[in-house]
Design a protein around this motif. Structure first.
Motif, PDB file in Angstrom:
ATOM      1  N   LEU A  12       0.806  -1.222   0.000  1.00  0.00           N
ATOM      2  CA  LEU A  12       0.000   0.000   0.000  1.00  0.00           C
ATOM      3  C   LEU A  12       0.838   1.270   0.000  1.00  0.00           C
ATOM      4  CD1 LEU A  12      -2.550  -1.270   2.659  1.00  0.00           C
ATOM      5  CD2 LEU A  12      -2.826  -1.265   0.168  1.00  0.00           C
ATOM      6  N   GLN A  13       2.127   1.151  -0.259  1.00  0.00           N
ATOM      7  CA  GLN A  13       3.049   2.274  -0.171  1.00  0.00           C
ATOM      8  C   GLN A  13       2.681   3.453  -1.060  1.00  0.00           C
ATOM      9  OE1 GLN A  13       5.731   2.677   2.133  1.00  0.00           O
ATOM     10  NE2 GLN A  13       4.211   1.216   2.853  1.00  0.00           N
ATOM     11  N   ARG A  14       2.094   3.193  -2.218  1.00  0.00           N
ATOM     12  CA  ARG A  14       1.777   4.319  -3.112  1.00  0.00           C
ATOM     13  C   ARG A  14       0.763   5.268  -2.480  1.00  0.00           C
ATOM     14  NH1 ARG A  14      -2.791   3.856  -6.784  1.00  0.00           N
ATOM     15  NH2 ARG A  14      -3.886   1.921  -6.362  1.00  0.00           N
ATOM     16  N   PHE A  15      -0.174   4.736  -1.689  1.00  0.00           N
ATOM     17  CA  PHE A  15      -1.144   5.604  -1.009  1.00  0.00           C
ATOM     18  C   PHE A  15      -0.438   6.471   0.031  1.00  0.00           C
ATOM     19  CE2 PHE A  15      -3.821   2.206  -2.617  1.00  0.00           C
ATOM     20  CZ  PHE A  15      -4.916   2.903  -3.109  1.00  0.00           C
ATOM     21  N   PHE A  16       0.489   5.849   0.766  1.00  0.00           N
ATOM     22  CA  PHE A  16       1.252   6.595   1.766  1.00  0.00           C
ATOM     23  C   PHE A  16       2.081   7.677   1.081  1.00  0.00           C
ATOM     24  CE2 PHE A  16       5.250   7.120   4.137  1.00  0.00           C
ATOM     25  CZ  PHE A  16       4.726   7.733   5.274  1.00  0.00           C
ATOM     26  N   ALA A  17       2.757   7.321   0.002  1.00  0.00           N
ATOM     27  CA  ALA A  17       3.598   8.274  -0.725  1.00  0.00           C
ATOM     28  C   ALA A  17       2.785   9.460  -1.238  1.00  0.00           C
ATOM     29  CB  ALA A  17       4.308   7.574  -1.882  1.00  0.00           C
ATOM     30  N   GLN A  18       1.520   9.224  -1.553  1.00  0.00           N
ATOM     31  CA  GLN A  18       0.636  10.286  -2.046  1.00  0.00           C
ATOM     32  C   GLN A  18      -0.031  11.054  -0.910  1.00  0.00           C
ATOM     33  OE1 GLN A  18      -2.042   7.985  -4.464  1.00  0.00           O
ATOM     34  NE2 GLN A  18      -0.620   7.856  -6.176  1.00  0.00           N
ATOM     35  N   GLY A  19       0.241  10.662   0.334  1.00  0.00           N
ATOM     36  CA  GLY A  19      -0.366  11.348   1.482  1.00  0.00           C
ATOM     37  C   GLY A  19      -1.828  11.000   1.681  1.00  0.00           C
ATOM     38  N   ARG A  20      -2.249   9.837   1.211  1.00  0.00           N
ATOM     39  CA  ARG A  20      -3.660   9.463   1.238  1.00  0.00           C
ATOM     40  C   ARG A  20      -3.976   8.284   2.152  1.00  0.00           C
ATOM     41  NH1 ARG A  20      -5.619  13.060  -1.868  1.00  0.00           N
ATOM     42  NH2 ARG A  20      -4.750  13.645  -3.877  1.00  0.00           N
ATOM     43  N   ALA A  21      -3.010   7.875   2.969  1.00  0.00           N
ATOM     44  CA  ALA A  21      -3.232   6.745   3.875  1.00  0.00           C
ATOM     45  C   ALA A  21      -3.668   7.259   5.241  1.00  0.00           C
ATOM     46  CB  ALA A  21      -1.965   5.906   4.002  1.00  0.00           C
ATOM     47  N   ILE A  22      -4.790   6.753   5.710  1.00  0.00           N
ATOM     48  CA  ILE A  22      -5.362   7.159   6.995  1.00  0.00           C
ATOM     49  C   ILE A  22      -5.347   5.962   7.948  1.00  0.00           C
ATOM     50  CG2 ILE A  22      -7.418   8.047   8.169  1.00  0.00           C
ATOM     51  CD1 ILE A  22      -6.121  10.040   6.173  1.00  0.00           C
ATOM     52  N   HIS A  23      -4.749   6.173   9.112  1.00  0.00           N
ATOM     53  CA  HIS A  23      -4.668   5.139  10.139  1.00  0.00           C
ATOM     54  C   HIS A  23      -5.921   5.196  11.013  1.00  0.00           C
ATOM     55  CE1 HIS A  23      -2.965   3.893  14.255  1.00  0.00           C
ATOM     56  NE2 HIS A  23      -3.209   2.793  13.571  1.00  0.00           N
ATOM     57  N   VAL A  24      -6.589   4.068  11.129  1.00  0.00           N
ATOM     58  CA  VAL A  24      -7.759   3.946  12.007  1.00  0.00           C
ATOM     59  C   VAL A  24      -7.298   3.123  13.211  1.00  0.00           C
ATOM     60  CG1 VAL A  24     -10.114   3.045  12.223  1.00  0.00           C
ATOM     61  CG2 VAL A  24      -9.344   4.041  10.047  1.00  0.00           C
ATOM     62  N   ARG A  25      -7.368   3.709  14.384  1.00  0.00           N
ATOM     63  CA  ARG A  25      -6.870   3.052  15.597  1.00  0.00           C
ATOM     64  C   ARG A  25      -7.614   1.744  15.865  1.00  0.00           C
ATOM     65  NH1 ARG A  25      -2.233   5.297  17.193  1.00  0.00           N
ATOM     66  NH2 ARG A  25      -2.357   7.545  17.158  1.00  0.00           N
ATOM     67  N   PRO A  26      -6.884   0.763  16.404  1.00  0.00           N
ATOM     68  CA  PRO A  26      -7.546  -0.472  16.838  1.00  0.00           C
ATOM     69  C   PRO A  26      -8.653  -0.117  17.829  1.00  0.00           C
ATOM     70  CG  PRO A  26      -5.180  -0.772  16.826  1.00  0.00           C
ATOM     71  CD  PRO A  26      -5.438   0.705  16.585  1.00  0.00           C
ATOM     72  N   GLY A  27      -9.720  -0.853  17.765  1.00  0.00           N
ATOM     73  CA  GLY A  27     -10.874  -0.578  18.620  1.00  0.00           C
ATOM     74  C   GLY A  27     -11.943   0.234  17.912  1.00  0.00           C
ATOM     75  N   MET A  28     -11.528   0.966  16.875  1.00  0.00           N
ATOM     76  CA  MET A  28     -12.495   1.702  16.062  1.00  0.00           C
ATOM     77  C   MET A  28     -13.077   0.722  15.052  1.00  0.00           C
ATOM     78  SD  MET A  28     -12.698   4.989  16.798  1.00  0.00           S
ATOM     79  CE  MET A  28     -13.382   5.687  15.304  1.00  0.00           C
ATOM     80  N   ASP A  29     -14.296   0.981  14.645  1.00  0.00           N
ATOM     81  CA  ASP A  29     -14.949   0.167  13.636  1.00  0.00           C
ATOM     82  C   ASP A  29     -14.534   0.691  12.257  1.00  0.00           C
ATOM     83  OD1 ASP A  29     -16.775  -0.903  11.774  1.00  0.00           O
ATOM     84  OD2 ASP A  29     -18.282  -1.138  13.336  1.00  0.00           O
ATOM     85  N   LEU A  30     -13.675  -0.055  11.587  1.00  0.00           N
ATOM     86  CA  LEU A  30     -13.158   0.375  10.289  1.00  0.00           C
ATOM     87  C   LEU A  30     -14.274   0.648   9.289  1.00  0.00           C
ATOM     88  CD1 LEU A  30     -10.714   0.895   8.444  1.00  0.00           C
ATOM     89  CD2 LEU A  30     -10.707  -1.562   7.932  1.00  0.00           C
TER      90      LEU A  30
END
Length: 126
Positions: free
Chosen positions: A28-46
């Motif tokens: 998934l590196q291309r999303f990160f490189a584009q600044g489009r990767a969002i981290h959803v904390r464990p415990g949250m409903d994805l």
């Protein structure tokens, strides 16, 4: 008139659930490189987060961001996930990629609705 899944939250949740998959972070590196990767904390409903983003519920997304429940993937997180060859749950809500690491091998993905889509470049917003 045929209802679209977006018009029916339960159908959209099911659709998003079907589009959610476990994948290695390195893929998934291309999303990160584009600044489009969002981290959803464990415990949250994805799926709930994805639904909120998809439905442009900006207030809810901002609330989660301010509470640190969702955030852009940091360089440190990305590096750590690469080093650990981390497996994450992922779902694309264009242009965003929502990711949630598997916690100690325990699946954290839920079947609820997802949050609003983040806005472009800086902060996910609706």
């Amino acid at each position: 008139m045929i209802d679209q899944p977006e018009d029916q939250p339960e159908l959209l949740k099911a659709k998003l659930g079907g589009e959610t998959a476990k994948i290695r972070w390195r893929e998934l590196q291309r999303f990160f490189a584009q600044g489009r990767a969002i981290h959803v904390r464990p415990g949250m409903d994805l799926i709930e987060v994805a639904l909120a983003v998809n439905r442009d519920h900006a207030q809810q997304v901002q609330h989660w961001m301010q509470g640190g429940q969702i955030e852009r993937v940091s360089d440190t997180q990305a590096r750590g996930w690469i080093e650990a060859d981390a497996l994450v749950w992922a779902v694309v809500i264009r242009p965003w990629l929502l990711v949630q690491p598997l916690a100690d091998g325990v699946e954290v993905k839920s079947s609820s609705a997802a949050p609003s889509a983040p806005s472009r470049p800086d902060t996910p917003s609706c």
